[in-house]
Design a protein around this motif. Structure first.
Motif, short mmCIF file in Angstrom:
data_model
loop_
_atom_site.label_atom_id
_atom_site.label_comp_id
_atom_site.label_asym_id
_atom_site.label_seq_id
_atom_site.Cartn_x
_atom_site.Cartn_y
_atom_site.Cartn_z
N UNK A 79 38.79 50.32 -43.50
CA UNK A 79 37.56 50.93 -43.90
C UNK A 79 37.79 52.02 -44.78
N UNK A 80 36.61 52.58 -45.27
CA UNK A 80 36.43 53.78 -45.99
C UNK A 80 36.76 54.90 -45.19
N UNK A 81 36.28 54.86 -43.98
CA UNK A 81 36.43 56.04 -43.04
C UNK A 81 38.15 56.22 -42.88
N UNK A 82 38.94 55.12 -43.04
CA UNK A 82 40.34 55.35 -43.01
C UNK A 82 40.93 56.16 -44.15
N UNK A 83 40.48 55.74 -45.47
CA UNK A 83 40.83 56.34 -46.52
C UNK A 83 40.48 57.83 -46.49
N UNK A 84 39.19 58.17 -45.92
CA UNK A 84 38.73 59.54 -45.90
C UNK A 84 39.60 60.28 -44.70
N UNK A 85 40.01 59.78 -43.57
CA UNK A 85 40.73 60.26 -42.79
C UNK A 85 42.34 60.44 -43.35
N UNK B 14 43.28 57.28 -55.70
CA UNK B 14 44.19 56.33 -55.96
C UNK B 14 45.00 56.11 -54.93
N UNK B 15 45.97 57.13 -54.84
CA UNK B 15 46.96 57.02 -53.78
C UNK B 15 46.66 56.77 -52.55
N UNK B 16 45.67 57.07 -51.84
CA UNK B 16 45.19 56.82 -50.58
C UNK B 16 44.63 55.43 -50.42
N UNK B 17 43.94 54.97 -51.60
CA UNK B 17 43.40 53.47 -51.30
C UNK B 17 44.85 52.45 -51.45
N UNK B 18 45.85 53.02 -52.50
CA UNK B 18 47.16 51.97 -52.26
C UNK B 18 47.91 52.04 -51.27
N UNK B 19 47.97 53.27 -50.75
CA UNK B 19 48.51 53.18 -49.28
C UNK B 19 47.97 52.61 -48.11
N UNK B 20 46.61 52.44 -48.34
CA UNK B 20 45.81 51.78 -47.23
C UNK B 20 46.08 50.54 -47.40
N UNK B 21 46.05 49.88 -48.72
CA UNK B 21 46.44 48.52 -48.87
C UNK B 21 47.63 47.95 -48.05
#
Length: 111
Positions: free
Chosen positions: A80-86, A97-104
């Motif tokens: 979720x977007x909330x996970x990126x925010x957290x 960008x780094x947070x999204x890549x790590x989330x993936x």
């Protein structure tokens, strides 16, 4: 695994350091010196460390993400977007960008 962050607009990465080999060597030394009563527990510990050492970099990044999310009390959907925010709350120097890549990585390697 330990994560060191150095984030800027030019660099978005998490440096992974594997120390499982050092831990495995210590366990094998302990096994050499172990009494028969201690051996089963040390053998199990050595097997766990060896299994952890075979994890790929994406799996290690996924574990790191989960640990950082846990540190800020996030219990929702990792995708979720909330996970990126957290994640960015846990590690303020992370770029979006780094947070999204790590989330993936975390989504691709569920535990």
């Amino acid at each position: 695994m330990t994560g060191f962050l150095r984030m800027s607009t030019e660099h978005n990465f998490v440096l992974l350091i594997r120390d499982a080999d050092t831990i495995a060597a210590s366990l094998h030394q302990a096994l050499n010196d172990a009494s028969p009563e201690e051996r089963p527990g040390l053998e199990r510990a050595a097997a766990l460390v060896e299994a952890a050492a075979t994890a790929g970099e994406a799996q290690l990044r996924a574990r790191w993400v989960r640990s950082r999310l846990s540190a800020v009390g996030f219990t929702g959907d990792i995708g979720s977007v909330a996970a990126v925010k957290a994640l960015r709350k846990a590690e303020p120097k992370l770029s979006l960008l780094a947070a999204v890549e790590l989330q993936k990585d975390a989504v691709a390697h569920p535990e």
